[in-house]
Design an enzyme around this catalytic site. Structure first.
Site, short mmCIF file in Angstrom:
data_model
loop_
_atom_site.label_atom_id
_atom_site.label_comp_id
_atom_site.label_asym_id
_atom_site.label_seq_id
_atom_site.Cartn_x
_atom_site.Cartn_y
_atom_site.Cartn_z
CD GLU A 101 21.71 -134.80 -2.79
OE1 GLU A 101 22.20 -133.69 -2.54
OE2 GLU A 101 20.52 -134.97 -3.10
CD GLU A 189 23.61 -131.08 -5.67
OE1 GLU A 189 23.86 -132.10 -6.33
OE2 GLU A 189 22.49 -130.84 -5.20
#
Length: 344
Positions: A101, A189
Site C-alpha cells: 500500500e 489483500e
C-alpha cells in the site's frame, strides 16, 4: 495450518500464503516457519514489505517517511536477499513485492511512494531482484492512473512480473495495459469484518467478480485467523472459510478460467475453470428462492459432476452425482448458497 492449507474435507484449501518482509530477525524466523508449513501443504508463498528498513528512510523510522533515493539500490538488494534467505532455508518464494500500500500513509509501519517513484524504482533497480518474481504496486485500491504510470513505461514493465492490488475503496476493474502486456494481476489483500451469512455470500460474489469482471489471476483474503477470517480464533473453519473453500479447494494453482455466457437468471452467478483435466463450475445463488439451473456445454463433451454446497445451513456438503444429458446438466441451487460442481 492443516485447516487453512489442507485441501481435504472440512479444510479451506488455500493455494497461497502472503507473509511480511521484516528486518527483525526474530520475526523473519516466524515467517519462515509459517512459509514452510504452507509449502509442505502444497501452497506457494509470496512476501510483502510494509516498510524498508529504518536506515533507508528519510525519517529513520519504519512508520511514515519515504525511501531515501540513494538507498534504492540497497533496498532492491534487501528484497532480493530476503528471497535468497527464504530459499536457502527451505521456503522458496513465488515472488516479492516492492511495497504494501504505497499510496497512503498509515499510523503504523508503512512507506509512501508516488507512481513515478515506483516506476523509476522498477526501471532502474528492478533487475537487481533476480532471485524470484517481482510484484508491484499493491495499492490500497486498483488506481488505474497509478498502475498505468508504471505499465506505460516499457523499461519498468520489463522488470515487473505481477501487478498487485487491493480493493479498499474500489478498483474492481480489468487493467487493459496489464492484459495487453501479458502481466498477471493479483488481488493480494481484502477483508470484511462483518460475519453474517449475507456478508459471507458477498465475499463469494467478490471473488467471482475478481475473476470474471476484473480478470484477476489470484484472490488473497486478509486475515487467515481472525473472527472475521477463514478460521476463527479458536481454530475452527468459519462460514467465510467454507465459502472461500468452494473456490480454493477445487480450483488449484495453474487452473484456467473458461468462458461462460451471461445467465438468464441474474440472481445466479456462474464461473467455470479447467483444473488440470477436470472442469470445475462455481455457482452462486444470491437470491431468496431456490433455482433449478441448467448449464449447457459447447465444443466439449462432459460426463458427470460431483456437487459441494455451502449455505446458511450447510458447509461444503457433498451431494449426489449429477450426470449430463445431451451435454447439459441441471441442478437445483438452494437459496443464498454457493455450489461447486467438480467433473468426475
Amino acid at each position: 495450518f492443516d485447516q487453512l492449507f489442507g485441501s481435504g474435507a472440512g479444510q479451506v484449501g488455500l493455494n497461497f500464503l502472503r507473509i511480511r518482509i521484516a528486518s527483525d530477525d526474530a520475526w523473519r524466523a516466524t515467517e519462515l516457519n509459517h512459509a514452510k508449513a504452507a509449502i509442505q501443504r502444497g501452497a506457494s508463498v509470496f512476501a510483502s514489505p510494509w516498510s524498508p528498513p529504518a536506515r533507508m528512510k528519510t525519517n529513520n523510522n519504519i512508520i511514515g517517511g519515504k525511501l531515501i533515493p540513494d538507498s534504492a539500490s540497497a533496498y532492491a538488494k534487501y528484497l532480493n536477499d530476503f528471497a535468497l534467505y527464504m530459499a536457502a532455508n527451505g521456503a522458496p518464494l513465488y515472488g516479492v513485492s516492492v511495497q504494501n500500500e504505497p499510496d497512503w500513509e498509515p499510523g503504523y509501519e508503512g512507506c509512501v511512494w508516488t507512481a513515478e517513484e515506483m516506476r523509476d524504482f522498477l526501471k532502474n533497480h528492478g533487475a537487481l531482484i533476480s532471485a524470484t518474481r517481482l510484484m508491484a504496486p499493491e495499492l490500497v485500491n486498483n488506481n488505474q492512473t497509478y498502475v498505468n504510470t508504471i505499465l506505460s513505461d516499457d523499461a519498468a514493465t520489463a522488470n515487473l512480473d505481477i501487478v498487485g492490488t487491493h480493493l479498499y475503496g474500489g478498483g474492481l476493474v480489468e487493467n487493459a495495459l496489464a492484459k495487453a502486456k501479458g502481466k498477471e494481476v493479483w488481488m493480494t489483500e481484502h477483508l470484511d469484518t462483518l460475519t453474517s451469512w449475507n456478508a459471507c455470500i458477498n465475499t463469494a460474489i467478490e471473488i467471482h467478480d475478481c475473476f470474471t469482471r476484473a480478470n484477476f489471476n489470484a484472490y488473497i483474503w486478509w486475515y487467515g485467523k481472525r473472527f472475521y477470517g477463514l478460521i476463527g480464533q479458536e481454530g475452527t473453519v468459519t462460514k467465510r472459510g467454507f465459502v472461500v473453500s468452494q473456490f480454493a479447494r477445487f480450483i488449484r494453482q495453474r487452473a484456467v478460467r473458461l468462458s461462460t455466457s451471461a445467465n438468464t437468471r441474474p440472481e445466479v452467478l456462474v464461473s467455470s475453470y479447467r483444473n488440470g483435466a477436470k472442469r470445475v463450475l462455481v455457482l452462486i445463488n444470491k437470491g431468496v428462492f431456490k433455482v433449478k439451473q441448467t448449464i449447457r456445454f459447447q465444443d466439449i463433451t462432459v460426463g458427470s459432476f460431483l456437487p459441494y454446497t455451502t449455505s446458511a445451513a450447510e458447509n461444503v456438503a457433498q451431494g449426489a452425482t449429477v450426470s449430463a444429458a445431451g451435454n447439459s446438466i441441471v441442478y437445483t441451487l438452494p437459496a443464498g448458497s454457493i455450489t461447486t460442481l467438480v467433473e468426475q
